[in-house]
Design an enzyme around this catalytic site. Structure first.
Site, mmCIF file in Angstrom:
data_model
loop_
_atom_site.group_PDB
_atom_site.id
_atom_site.type_symbol
_atom_site.label_atom_id
_atom_site.label_comp_id
_atom_site.label_asym_id
_atom_site.label_seq_id
_atom_site.Cartn_x
_atom_site.Cartn_y
_atom_site.Cartn_z
ATOM 1 N N GLU A 1 -9.644 -15.276 6.907
ATOM 2 C CA GLU A 1 -10.967 -14.812 6.626
ATOM 3 C C GLU A 1 -9.961 -14.168 5.501
ATOM 4 O O GLU A 1 -8.684 -13.582 5.472
ATOM 5 C CB GLU A 1 -12.074 -14.147 6.960
ATOM 6 C CG GLU A 1 -13.175 -12.765 5.918
ATOM 7 C CD GLU A 1 -13.304 -13.995 5.125
ATOM 8 O OE1 GLU A 1 -13.093 -15.043 4.164
ATOM 9 O OE2 GLU A 1 -15.036 -14.191 5.178
ATOM 10 N N ASP B 1 -15.250 -6.611 4.819
ATOM 11 C CA ASP B 1 -15.643 -5.076 4.334
ATOM 12 C C ASP B 1 -16.931 -4.803 4.876
ATOM 13 O O ASP B 1 -16.010 -3.549 6.321
ATOM 14 C CB ASP B 1 -16.138 -5.866 3.039
ATOM 15 C CG ASP B 1 -16.780 -5.376 1.691
ATOM 16 O OD1 ASP B 1 -15.878 -3.590 1.908
ATOM 17 O OD2 ASP B 1 -17.557 -5.109 0.942
ATOM 18 N N LYS C 1 -11.724 -3.532 5.798
ATOM 19 C CA LYS C 1 -11.915 -1.793 4.549
ATOM 20 C C LYS C 1 -12.531 -0.814 5.421
ATOM 21 O O LYS C 1 -13.817 -1.616 5.070
ATOM 22 C CB LYS C 1 -12.734 -2.186 3.004
ATOM 23 C CG LYS C 1 -11.978 -2.475 2.227
ATOM 24 C CD LYS C 1 -12.844 -2.818 0.969
ATOM 25 C CE LYS C 1 -12.521 -3.592 -0.490
ATOM 26 N NZ LYS C 1 -13.821 -4.422 -1.303
ATOM 27 N N ASP D 1 -11.057 -13.340 -5.476
ATOM 28 C CA ASP D 1 -11.372 -13.461 -6.782
ATOM 29 C C ASP D 1 -12.457 -12.160 -7.508
ATOM 30 O O ASP D 1 -12.892 -11.360 -6.611
ATOM 31 C CB ASP D 1 -12.949 -14.249 -7.232
ATOM 32 C CG ASP D 1 -13.899 -14.172 -6.785
ATOM 33 O OD1 ASP D 1 -14.263 -14.075 -5.817
ATOM 34 O OD2 ASP D 1 -14.805 -14.733 -7.309
HETATM 35 P P1 5GP Z 1 -18.545 -8.064 4.088
HETATM 36 O O1 5GP Z 1 -20.170 -9.346 4.456
HETATM 37 O O2 5GP Z 1 -17.596 -8.340 5.421
HETATM 38 O O3 5GP Z 1 -19.448 -6.756 3.723
HETATM 39 O O4 5GP Z 1 -18.246 -9.004 2.548
HETATM 40 C C1 5GP Z 1 -17.332 -9.430 3.043
HETATM 41 C C2 5GP Z 1 -16.923 -11.215 1.465
HETATM 42 O O5 5GP Z 1 -17.892 -10.033 0.383
HETATM 43 C C3 5GP Z 1 -15.795 -10.843 1.566
HETATM 44 O O6 5GP Z 1 -15.362 -12.477 2.376
HETATM 45 C C4 5GP Z 1 -15.837 -11.480 -0.194
HETATM 46 O O7 5GP Z 1 -16.139 -12.393 -0.347
HETATM 47 C C5 5GP Z 1 -16.139 -10.459 0.452
HETATM 48 N N1 5GP Z 1 -15.864 -8.754 -0.957
HETATM 49 C C6 5GP Z 1 -16.005 -8.123 0.221
HETATM 50 N N2 5GP Z 1 -14.766 -6.826 -0.741
HETATM 51 C C7 5GP Z 1 -14.494 -7.259 -1.671
HETATM 52 C C8 5GP Z 1 -13.172 -7.363 -2.913
HETATM 53 O O8 5GP Z 1 -12.623 -6.215 -2.413
HETATM 54 N N3 5GP Z 1 -12.824 -8.154 -3.493
HETATM 55 C C9 5GP Z 1 -13.319 -9.011 -3.444
HETATM 56 N N4 5GP Z 1 -12.280 -9.902 -4.410
HETATM 57 N N5 5GP Z 1 -14.346 -9.719 -2.621
HETATM 58 C C10 5GP Z 1 -14.782 -9.029 -1.506
#
Ligand code: 5GP
Length: 188
Positions: free
Chosen positions: A101, A105, A133, A161
């Site tokens: 991945e 986040d 993060k 992106d």
């Molecule tokens: P989660 O479900 O862990 O909150 O989010 C995962 C997805 O959110 C990642 O695969 C990515 O597509 C997007 N994402 C989360 N943080 C970032 C970031 O800082 N930059 C970008 N470009 N995408 C992020």
């Protein structure tokens, strides 16, 4: 216009990325020696990471791709309800799976994905993420391989992106605030 003029700060440099992807590839090679793991790359953000990573893995691995989007989510926030936009071709039953991945986040996307994959009866399943993060986590995600832990900032580059741009930057950075303002104005 050079994209680099739009960068406020670089969080992870090209040199740091090269060093870390090499280490991770070696570690995977060591951990999976004698097995033939299936590395599942999550489109589109993890493509750049995968392509560097696999070239550092010294054992036989197979590669497949999966497209995942977050229902009702935005580029800046996910929901935890995922939609598979492209499924793997391979049968994952009894296979050693490594999900590759771009970034974990809140962890909601990865948790939903791992839960889904577990229903398919893999032999094992681990996560390899380029970035994490930890401060943003809403659910626990067991990450076996992590490139870099970063602070709570929206980052772009090395596959990640903003509005489908900046994936081709060879480092991880943060955009200048005016870039977002300009985009919003352009989109009306
Ligand atoms: P989660 O479900 O862990 O909150 O989010 C995962 C997805 O959110 C990642 O695969 C990515 O597509 C997007 N994402 C989360 N943080 C970032 C970031 O800082 N930059 C970008 N470009 N995408 C992020």
């Amino acid at each position: 216009m050079d994209m680099r003029d739009e960068i406020l700060e670089i969080l992870v440099s090209t040199e740091e990325i090269q060093k870390r992807t090499t280490e991770l590839g070696q570690q995977i090679g060591h951990d999976y020696d004698g097995r033939n793991p299936l590395m599942i790359c999550i489109l589109r953000g993890a493509v750049v990471f995968l392509s560097d990573l696999i070239r550092s893995v010294p054992i036989h691995v197979m590669v497949d791709f999966m497209g995942v989007s977050s229902y009702g989510g935005t580029n800046l926030d996910s929901t935890g309800v995922i939609k598979i936009t492209r499924d793997v071709d391979a049968n994952v039953a009894h296979r050693d799976i490594i999900i590759v991945e771009d970034i974990v986040d809140t962890g909601l996307t990865m948790k939903a994905l791992v839960d889904l994959m577990k229903t398919r009866g893999p032999g094992s399943i681990e996560i390899c993420t380029f970035l994490s993060k930890p401060q943003r986590r809403k659910v626990d995600v067991d990450i076996k391989y992590c490139g870099f832990e970063i602070p709570n900032k929206f980052v772009i580059g090395y596959g990640l992106d903003y509005d489908e741009n900046y994936r081709n930057l060879p480092f991880v950075g943060v955009l200048k605030p005016e870039v977002y303002e300009k985009r919003k104005e352009e989109k009306g």
